[in-house]
Design an enzyme around this catalytic site. Structure first.
Site, PDB file in Angstrom:
ATOM      1  N   LYS A 184      13.996 -18.739 -12.043  1.00 49.26           N
ATOM      2  CA  LYS A 184      13.661 -19.660 -10.953  1.00 49.26           C
ATOM      3  C   LYS A 184      14.902 -20.114 -10.176  1.00 49.26           C
ATOM      4  O   LYS A 184      16.027 -19.865 -10.593  1.00 49.26           O
ATOM      5  CB  LYS A 184      12.857 -20.836 -11.517  1.00 49.26           C
ATOM      6  CG  LYS A 184      11.540 -20.391 -12.202  1.00 49.26           C
ATOM      7  CD  LYS A 184      10.505 -19.905 -11.220  1.00 49.26           C
ATOM      8  CE  LYS A 184       9.339 -19.092 -11.729  1.00 49.26           C
ATOM      9  NZ  LYS A 184       8.599 -19.439 -12.889  1.00 49.26           N
TER      10      LYS A 184
HETATM   11  C1  LIG Z   1       7.199 -19.332 -13.685  1.00 53.89           C
HETATM   12  C2  LIG Z   1       5.871 -19.861 -13.290  1.00 53.89           C
HETATM   13  C3  LIG Z   1       5.197 -20.796 -14.084  1.00 53.89           C
HETATM   14  C4  LIG Z   1       5.644 -21.140 -15.475  1.00 53.89           C
HETATM   15  O1  LIG Z   1       6.851 -21.797 -15.534  1.00 53.89           O
HETATM   16  P1  LIG Z   1       7.438 -22.108 -16.983  1.00 53.89           P
HETATM   17  O2  LIG Z   1       8.558 -23.067 -16.709  1.00 53.89           O
HETATM   18  O3  LIG Z   1       7.904 -20.807 -17.552  1.00 53.89           O
HETATM   19  O4  LIG Z   1       6.362 -22.728 -17.770  1.00 53.89           O
HETATM   20  C5  LIG Z   1       4.037 -21.366 -13.601  1.00 53.89           C
HETATM   21  N1  LIG Z   1       3.528 -21.011 -12.408  1.00 53.89           N
HETATM   22  C6  LIG Z   1       4.129 -20.088 -11.627  1.00 53.89           C
HETATM   23  C7  LIG Z   1       3.529 -19.773 -10.306  1.00 53.89           C
HETATM   24  C8  LIG Z   1       5.297 -19.456 -12.057  1.00 53.89           C
HETATM   25  O5  LIG Z   1       5.868 -18.523 -11.309  1.00 53.89           O
END
Ligand SMILES: *Cc1c(COP(=O)(O)O)cnc(C)c1O
Length: 385
Positions: A184
């Site tokens: 991210k």
């Molecule tokens: C990465 C992602 C998540 C999950 O995030 P985590 O921090 O790994 O729980 C949820 N929704 C979307 C759209 C994502 O891309």
């Protein structure tokens, strides 16, 4: 051709992150503690003073949001088929029923007009996703919230730094869950943060995030702590750690710089792909895109190559790529459980069929960007119909 494989995604970590984590390790306070408090304060300052709870993931944030709102069996939560499994799994974990609504052609975000049509007596929340970092139509969303008194849980995993009408996602008065997963825009390895617009609800979420123990139980082994705690709910183990938080504080301090680089790369791609048989990612007026993804869409009807072949051809040129997302209703588990079928959400499927996420991250060099551009152009131009 490039000599080294360019991964689809890499975190932007340097000596400052290393030093911060090392300092935390040497402090001997490695789980939730003072660094997590500071990270929450930093995030709050970044989000115009919003109340922020640091957690183990975005998924944990959405799960706790649903539970703290009292959403459970018999309740429906409206979300999108164009997302990661987590957005739907948390609704199922809460005991509620996910209801899918198709997306908009240009942004792949949930279609607000269709959300209104999908509301029933049992609808208890809306869980939209800011796909790729392009914010959802927040004015339409908040109109629905206010008209129908429905809480909103924003899946903002892609949208730290996105703005709508000049305001950051996370500041629109909704529960908003950010992800700090490795891929991210800001990473803590694993991690997340939930913005909670209401202090009582935030308190509930803090308690639920740490076994249901009374507030500040995390400090029970510290000098100013006490061994006394009381369990107020059957909570979860969803807290952030100080190792993660110290990493996150360094990342947040350089987020503006990282975002500028993402914008620059997106701009290079726009310029370079204009004349190709592709649909460039939308950016509506009045929004700032966080460019978590660069979702290029191939116009397959004009090409003699499939999307899968295109991804393979990139790989053969040492360029990684990915696809976001395989629609929710295409996965066997959800099909079996909710009787969803391919064909049911045609706009999401159309978007998916041509979508390729190109490498876009701050540590890419100009040469990396040029290599991606050259490979995309060469492959597409040699496969025109
Ligand atoms: C990465 C992602 C998540 C999950 O995030 P985590 O921090 O790994 O729980 C949820 N929704 C979307 C759209 C994502 O891309």
């Amino acid at each position: 051709m490039r000599a080294q494989f360019l991964p689809y995604n890499l975190p932007d970590l340097g000596e400052d992150e290393e030093a911060a984590v090392l300092e935390t390790l040497r402090s001997h306070w490695i789980s939730r503690g003072p660094q997590t408090d500071l990270f929450e304060q930093d995030l709050s300052a970044y989000l115009q003073g919003a109340t922020v709870v640091a957690l183990s993931s975005c998924t944990a944030g959405m799960h706790l949001a649903l539970l703290a709102l009292g959403i459970g069996p018999g309740d429906e939560v409206i979300t999108t088929p164009y997302t990661f499994a987590a957005s739907v799994n948390v609704i199922i974990h809460a005991g509620a029923t996910p209801v899918l609504v198709d997306v908009e052609e240009d942004t792949a975000n949930i279609n607000m007009a269709q959300v209104e049509d999908a509301l029933t007596e049992r609808t208890k929340a809306i869980l939209p996703v800011h796909y790729s970092g392009h914010p959802v139509d927040l004015s339409a969303l908040n109109r629905l919230r206010d008209t129908y008194h429905l809480p909103i849980i924003e899946d903002a995993a892609h949208a730290l730094a996105s703005t709508y009408d000049g305001k950051k996602v996370g500041t629109f008065g909704n529960l908003t869950s950010f992800s700090f997963y490795a891929t991210k825009n800001l990473t803590t390895g694993e991690g997340g943060a939930l913005v909670v617009p209401d202090e009582d609800l935030a308190q509930k979420i803090r308690v639920l995030s740490l076994h249901g123990m009374s507030h500040h139980a995390w400090n029970r082994y510290g000098e100013s702590g006490s061994w006394v705690y009381s369990v107020e709910a059957a909570g979860f183990k969803y807290n952030m750690t100080d190792i993660q938080a110290s990493l996150g504080r360094v990342q947040l301090a350089k987020l503006t710089r990282m975002q500028a680089k993402r914008r620059w790369i997106a701009e290079q791609f726009h310029q370079a792909f204009r004349d190709l048989p592709v649909i460039l990612p939308a950016q509506r007026t009045g929004v700032e895109h966080a460019w978590h993804l660069y979702p290029l869409r191939l116009q397959l009807s004009a090409l003699r190559i499939s999307r899968a072949e295109f991804v393979e051809a990139l790989k053969a040129r040492n360029i990684g790529a990915s696809v976001h997302f395989i629609p929710i209703h295409w996965h066997p588990y959800y099909q079996e459980r909710f009787h969803w079928q391919p064909g049911q959400f045609p706009v999401a499927e159309r978007y998916f069929n041509g979508e390729v996420s190109l490498p876009l991250y701050p540590s890419m060099s100009e040469q990396d960007v040029d290599d991606v551009i050259a490979a995309v152009r060469e492959i597409l131009l040699s496969h025109l119909k």
